[in-house]
Design an enzyme around this catalytic site. Structure first.
Site, PDB file in Angstrom:
ATOM      1  N   HIS A 137      14.600  -4.864 -13.072  1.00 28.28           N
ATOM      2  CA  HIS A 137      13.361  -4.394 -13.690  1.00 28.28           C
ATOM      3  C   HIS A 137      13.499  -4.518 -15.200  1.00 28.28           C
ATOM      4  O   HIS A 137      14.517  -4.102 -15.759  1.00 28.28           O
ATOM      5  CB  HIS A 137      13.123  -2.918 -13.339  1.00 28.28           C
ATOM      6  CG  HIS A 137      13.227  -2.631 -11.887  1.00 28.28           C
ATOM      7  ND1 HIS A 137      14.390  -2.177 -11.306  1.00 28.28           N
ATOM      8  CD2 HIS A 137      12.321  -2.753 -10.899  1.00 28.28           C
ATOM      9  CE1 HIS A 137      14.183  -2.027 -10.004  1.00 28.28           C
ATOM     10  NE2 HIS A 137      12.939  -2.367  -9.732  1.00 28.28           N
ATOM     11  N   GLU A 176       9.932  -0.533  -1.942  1.00 29.36           N
ATOM     12  CA  GLU A 176       9.721  -1.455  -3.055  1.00 29.36           C
ATOM     13  C   GLU A 176       8.234  -1.738  -3.125  1.00 29.36           C
ATOM     14  O   GLU A 176       7.634  -2.149  -2.134  1.00 29.36           O
ATOM     15  CB  GLU A 176      10.461  -2.777  -2.834  1.00 29.36           C
ATOM     16  CG  GLU A 176      11.931  -2.722  -3.105  1.00 29.36           C
ATOM     17  CD  GLU A 176      12.302  -2.683  -4.578  1.00 29.36           C
ATOM     18  OE1 GLU A 176      11.499  -2.195  -5.408  1.00 29.36           O
ATOM     19  OE2 GLU A 176      13.415  -3.099  -4.894  1.00 29.36           O
ATOM     20  N   CYS A 209      18.256  -9.782  -9.481  1.00 28.34           N
ATOM     21  CA  CYS A 209      16.917  -9.205  -9.617  1.00 28.34           C
ATOM     22  C   CYS A 209      17.067  -7.848 -10.295  1.00 28.34           C
ATOM     23  O   CYS A 209      18.144  -7.264 -10.304  1.00 28.34           O
ATOM     24  CB  CYS A 209      16.229  -9.068  -8.265  1.00 28.34           C
ATOM     25  SG  CYS A 209      17.172  -8.146  -7.068  1.00 28.34           S
ATOM     26  N   HIS A 255       5.443  -1.293  -9.820  1.00 26.11           N
ATOM     27  CA  HIS A 255       6.171  -1.490 -11.071  1.00 26.11           C
ATOM     28  C   HIS A 255       6.585  -2.951 -11.225  1.00 26.11           C
ATOM     29  O   HIS A 255       6.595  -3.713 -10.273  1.00 26.11           O
ATOM     30  CB  HIS A 255       7.380  -0.549 -11.158  1.00 26.11           C
ATOM     31  CG  HIS A 255       8.360  -0.713 -10.045  1.00 26.11           C
ATOM     32  ND1 HIS A 255       8.173  -0.189  -8.785  1.00 26.11           N
ATOM     33  CD2 HIS A 255       9.553  -1.346 -10.002  1.00 26.11           C
ATOM     34  CE1 HIS A 255       9.206  -0.473  -8.013  1.00 26.11           C
ATOM     35  NE2 HIS A 255      10.057  -1.186  -8.729  1.00 26.11           N
ATOM     36  N   HIS A 290      10.656   4.236  -6.672  1.00 25.64           N
ATOM     37  CA  HIS A 290      10.998   3.756  -5.330  1.00 25.64           C
ATOM     38  C   HIS A 290      10.733   4.805  -4.249  1.00 25.64           C
ATOM     39  O   HIS A 290      10.397   4.459  -3.124  1.00 25.64           O
ATOM     40  CB  HIS A 290      12.447   3.270  -5.294  1.00 25.64           C
ATOM     41  CG  HIS A 290      12.634   1.987  -6.043  1.00 25.64           C
ATOM     42  ND1 HIS A 290      13.118   1.946  -7.327  1.00 25.64           N
ATOM     43  CD2 HIS A 290      12.372   0.704  -5.699  1.00 25.64           C
ATOM     44  CE1 HIS A 290      13.166   0.689  -7.728  1.00 25.64           C
ATOM     45  NE2 HIS A 290      12.707  -0.084  -6.767  1.00 25.64           N
ATOM     46  N   GLU A 347       6.406  -3.830  -5.892  1.00 27.51           N
ATOM     47  CA  GLU A 347       6.690  -4.520  -7.134  1.00 27.51           C
ATOM     48  C   GLU A 347       5.726  -5.667  -7.398  1.00 27.51           C
ATOM     49  O   GLU A 347       5.280  -6.350  -6.479  1.00 27.51           O
ATOM     50  CB  GLU A 347       8.115  -5.100  -7.110  1.00 27.51           C
ATOM     51  CG  GLU A 347       9.177  -4.029  -7.058  1.00 27.51           C
ATOM     52  CD  GLU A 347      10.579  -4.568  -7.155  1.00 27.51           C
ATOM     53  OE1 GLU A 347      11.442  -3.805  -7.630  1.00 27.51           O
ATOM     54  OE2 GLU A 347      10.843  -5.717  -6.766  1.00 27.51           O
ATOM     55  N   GLU A 351      24.927  -9.164 -13.827  1.00 29.16           N
ATOM     56  CA  GLU A 351      25.327  -9.207 -12.415  1.00 29.16           C
ATOM     57  C   GLU A 351      26.269 -10.354 -12.103  1.00 29.16           C
ATOM     58  O   GLU A 351      27.238 -10.186 -11.372  1.00 29.16           O
ATOM     59  CB  GLU A 351      24.093  -9.308 -11.509  1.00 29.16           C
ATOM     60  CG  GLU A 351      23.257  -8.057 -11.495  1.00 29.16           C
ATOM     61  CD  GLU A 351      22.132  -8.109 -10.468  1.00 29.16           C
ATOM     62  OE1 GLU A 351      22.283  -8.752  -9.415  1.00 29.16           O
ATOM     63  OE2 GLU A 351      21.082  -7.479 -10.720  1.00 29.16           O
TER      64      GLU A 351
END
Length: 182
Positions: free
Chosen positions: A71, A114, A69, A34, A28, A116, A89
């Site tokens: 990774h 970000e 959200c 990523h 980041h 992504e 979460e």
């Protein structure tokens, strides 16, 4: 980072081919491309589940966004990551299906960016969240048109990625309905 443990993200090229791994914060800080996942949840009334990110999050804290959200971990599939984060979460399970993926790059707060390749998943459940307060400050279900009006009035209250993809998610859901009627 979770405690003293380094959290790795999967680095990818523009075609989603893995090119290595990096520490999440380094990815980041350096805007390294990523892999990511985003999960959208609706209930049977077609209301969208939103979460307000916890105030202690390392970026976009206190902003409204999709159900969850994150990774994928190295070796973890995108779908496995989506299911894991929905449980971590929001304390929920739901059948999930992939809608699409897209790439974006956006500057965030705290000097982070970000960058992504985000795989977007969708599910329907009437299960109510049991939130992890370290991740989520609060949640609500909202009707889509009301959500769009609120985002137009106060875009700064929503995460950058959510503003980018909410309408696209709705278009995919509408095309699914029209495909089933055809």
């Amino acid at each position: 980072m979770t405690g003293n443990k380094t959290e790795l993200v999967i680095l990818v090229d523009e075609y989603d081919n893995e090119t290595g791994t990096a520490d999440k914060m380094e990815a980041h800080r350096k805007a390294l491309l990523h892999r990511a996942i985003s999960v959208f949840i609706c209930n049977s009334k077609d209301e969208w589940l939103l979460q307000r990110r916890a105030s202690g999050k390392y970026h976009s804290n206190g902003l409204w966004t999709n159900a969850c959200c994150s990774h994928p971990f190295p070796g973890e599939s995108n779908l496995e990551a989506a299911r894991r984060r929905l449980m971590e979460e929001m304390g929920m399970k739901a059948p999930l299906r992939k809608l699409f993926h897209f790439t974006y790059k956006a500057e965030l707060d705290n000097g982070l960016t970000e960058h992504e390749l985000d795989h977007v998943f969708f599910g329907v459940t009437n299960e109510l969240p049991v939130i992890n307060t370290g991740e989520v400050q609060e949640w609500k279900y909202v009707e889509y048109n009301s959500l769009m009006e609120e985002m137009k009035r106060m875009p700064e209250n929503f995460t950058v990625w959510f503003r980018m993809i909410a309408e696209r998610v709705k278009m995919h859901l509408l095309s699914d309905v029209s495909d089933k009627k055809a």
